[in-house]
Design a protein around this motif. Structure first.
Motif, mmCIF file in Angstrom:
data_model
loop_
_atom_site.group_PDB
_atom_site.id
_atom_site.type_symbol
_atom_site.label_atom_id
_atom_site.label_comp_id
_atom_site.label_asym_id
_atom_site.label_seq_id
_atom_site.Cartn_x
_atom_site.Cartn_y
_atom_site.Cartn_z
ATOM 1 N N LEU A 59 0.834 -1.205 0.000
ATOM 2 C CA LEU A 59 0.000 0.000 0.000
ATOM 3 C C LEU A 59 0.868 1.256 0.000
ATOM 4 N N ALA A 60 1.915 1.243 0.822
ATOM 5 C CA ALA A 60 2.806 2.404 0.888
ATOM 6 C C ALA A 60 3.492 2.632 -0.456
ATOM 7 N N TYR A 61 3.894 1.540 -1.108
ATOM 8 C CA TYR A 61 4.523 1.660 -2.429
ATOM 9 C C TYR A 61 3.573 2.322 -3.427
ATOM 10 N N LEU A 62 2.346 1.849 -3.500
ATOM 11 C CA LEU A 62 1.391 2.405 -4.457
ATOM 12 C C LEU A 62 1.102 3.882 -4.163
ATOM 13 N N ARG A 63 1.004 4.221 -2.888
ATOM 14 C CA ARG A 63 0.732 5.617 -2.533
ATOM 15 C C ARG A 63 1.916 6.518 -2.839
ATOM 16 N N GLN A 64 3.119 5.980 -2.723
ATOM 17 C CA GLN A 64 4.292 6.756 -3.107
ATOM 18 C C GLN A 64 4.373 6.922 -4.619
ATOM 19 N N VAL A 65 3.961 5.897 -5.351
ATOM 20 C CA VAL A 65 3.932 6.013 -6.806
ATOM 21 C C VAL A 65 2.978 7.122 -7.229
ATOM 22 N N ALA A 66 1.855 7.238 -6.526
ATOM 23 C CA ALA A 66 0.897 8.296 -6.847
ATOM 24 C C ALA A 66 1.524 9.677 -6.680
ATOM 25 N N ILE A 67 2.498 9.783 -5.772
ATOM 26 C CA ILE A 67 3.155 11.063 -5.514
ATOM 27 C C ILE A 67 4.377 11.258 -6.415
ATOM 28 N N ARG A 68 5.199 10.216 -6.553
ATOM 29 C CA ARG A 68 6.501 10.347 -7.201
ATOM 30 C C ARG A 68 6.608 9.635 -8.539
ATOM 31 N N GLN A 79 9.166 8.023 -13.646
ATOM 32 C CA GLN A 79 9.023 7.516 -15.009
ATOM 33 C C GLN A 79 9.922 8.299 -15.961
ATOM 34 N N GLN A 80 9.961 9.610 -15.792
ATOM 35 C CA GLN A 80 10.814 10.430 -16.664
ATOM 36 C C GLN A 80 12.289 10.143 -16.404
ATOM 37 N N LEU A 81 12.652 10.058 -15.130
ATOM 38 C CA LEU A 81 14.061 9.838 -14.798
ATOM 39 C C LEU A 81 14.548 8.468 -15.255
ATOM 40 N N LEU A 82 13.741 7.441 -15.006
ATOM 41 C CA LEU A 82 14.138 6.084 -15.385
ATOM 42 C C LEU A 82 13.994 5.836 -16.879
ATOM 43 N N ARG A 132 3.512 -3.568 -12.106
ATOM 44 C CA ARG A 132 2.666 -3.297 -13.274
ATOM 45 C C ARG A 132 1.600 -2.265 -12.932
ATOM 46 N N ALA A 133 0.973 -2.436 -11.780
ATOM 47 C CA ALA A 133 -0.021 -1.454 -11.345
ATOM 48 C C ALA A 133 0.633 -0.100 -11.118
ATOM 49 N N GLY A 134 1.849 -0.107 -10.567
ATOM 50 C CA GLY A 134 2.569 1.142 -10.332
ATOM 51 C C GLY A 134 2.864 1.879 -11.621
ATOM 52 N N ARG A 135 3.239 1.147 -12.677
ATOM 53 C CA ARG A 135 3.515 1.790 -13.960
ATOM 54 C C ARG A 135 2.252 2.408 -14.545
ATOM 55 N N LEU A 136 1.147 1.681 -14.468
ATOM 56 C CA LEU A 136 -0.120 2.223 -14.973
ATOM 57 C C LEU A 136 -0.543 3.451 -14.175
ATOM 58 N N LEU A 137 -0.311 3.410 -12.880
ATOM 59 C CA LEU A 137 -0.651 4.535 -12.013
ATOM 60 C C LEU A 137 0.214 5.747 -12.345
ATOM 61 N N ALA A 138 1.524 5.520 -12.513
ATOM 62 C CA ALA A 138 2.442 6.623 -12.807
ATOM 63 C C ALA A 138 2.132 7.279 -14.142
ATOM 64 N N ARG A 139 1.622 6.496 -15.096
ATOM 65 C CA ARG A 139 1.315 7.025 -16.426
ATOM 66 C C ARG A 139 -0.086 7.620 -16.507
ATOM 67 N N GLY A 140 -0.830 7.568 -15.395
ATOM 68 C CA GLY A 140 -2.162 8.138 -15.387
ATOM 69 C C GLY A 140 -3.218 7.264 -16.037
#
Length: 298
Positions: free
Chosen positions: A189-198, A203-206, A258-266
């Motif tokens: 949960l903490a990972y996903l919430r951090q992805v929503a912020i960062r 994504q741009q940096l990596l 995978r969910a984190g990538r979709l989240l980061a890309r909106g």
């Protein structure tokens, strides 16, 4: 209630903290950061901990934590008779009345990273250069090379800082939880919430090949450490063979990423990411323990 006092500087505002409050502070942040919040040096805060018999992380603890290697937290023992249970703390030096004309190296590095982040977030990685950042913060181009040797070096530092903050949040979310299944849930949960912020920034940096190459070894070390810890914990608690927990953990991690990538890309929002990932992880862990555990669920 027994108490102790540290020497107060003239004009300094004294605060009183209990042993528990100091214990929580030194186990939530590196000693230098915790001490800075109190206006003390790291050595000064360590001496207070020693005097009040408060255990604190040893050298190297936070480096391992930030690398993804969760470390045990020593419990706070009861205060022996005659030991102070609280302490009055005043900063070692009163705040200067004179404005500072120069930043410390650490402050300058934070300034550079903050401005670089602003540029990347608003204009993209392609707009970020050492010359641009130096101009924006009012230093010479020669000065910024004292901190970073190239734009890639700065991008790597930005990425490492973002990943470190994500890992700190992940570990903080589960630090006081002893149940392995719940800890896994909380860290995800903490990972996903951090992805929503960062996530958008990361994504741009990596997306920069040189950044990925520079951080590849650190990423592999962190992943190996996490898998090792996961295997040890599930074997000790439930009797699940490490090879099984490692395999299930890899599948769960793949779903989270995978969910984190979709989240980061909106492509999805945080609520949907949580609804997709959390039931699958919970079910996979429960099934793993049911079929392969020998000690039963606690």
């Amino acid at each position: 209630m027994a108490s102790a006092t540290t020497p107060a500087a003239a004009g300094a505002e004294t605060i009183t903290l209990s042993r528990r409050a100091i214990y929580d502070l030194v186990w939530a942040n590196p000693m230098s950061s915790a001490a800075a919040e109190l206006g003390l040096s790291g050595n000064g805060l360590a001496k207070i901990c020693d005097r009040l018999l408060i255990p604190y992380p040893t050298r190297g603890y936070w480096a391992k934590v930030y690398a993804g290697r969760d470390q045990p937290q020593l419990p706070l023992p009861d205060a022996p008779p005659g030991t102070a249970t609280e302490v009055a703390i005043a900063p070692a030096r009163a705040p200067s009345r004179r404005p500072r004309s120069r930043l410390s190296r650490q402050e300058r590095e934070r300034q550079i990273l903050a401005e670089a982040e602003r540029v990347v977030r608003t204009e993209g990685v392609h707009a970020m250069s050492l010359k641009r950042i130096a101009r924006d913060i009012g230093i010479s181009e020669a000065q910024i090379y004292n901190y970073y040797s190239s734009a890639t070096d700065l991008l790597v530092a930005m990425t490492r800082a973002e990943l470190t903050e994500m890992n700190k949040a992940r570990l903080a979310a589960s630090r006081h939880c002893t149940d392995p299944q719940m800890r896994y849930t909380l860290t995800t949960l903490a990972y996903l919430r951090q992805v929503a912020i960062r996530g958008e920034l990361l994504q741009q940096l990596l997306g920069v090949p040189e950044v990925r190459v520079a951080l590849r070894h650190e990423h592999e070390e962190r992943r190996h450490a996490n898998r090792t810890v996961l295997g040890e914990v599930f074997e000790e608690t439930y009797g699940v063979p490490p090879r099984i927990s490692t395999m299930v953990g890899a599948l769960s991690t793949a779903m989270s990423l995978r969910a984190g990538r979709l989240l980061a890309r909106g492509k999805i929002d945080l609520a949907l990411a949580e609804r997709l990932v959390m039931p699958l992880i919970g079910a996979s862990n429960a099934l793993m323990i049911e079929r392969h555990g020998t000690k039963g669920s606690s």
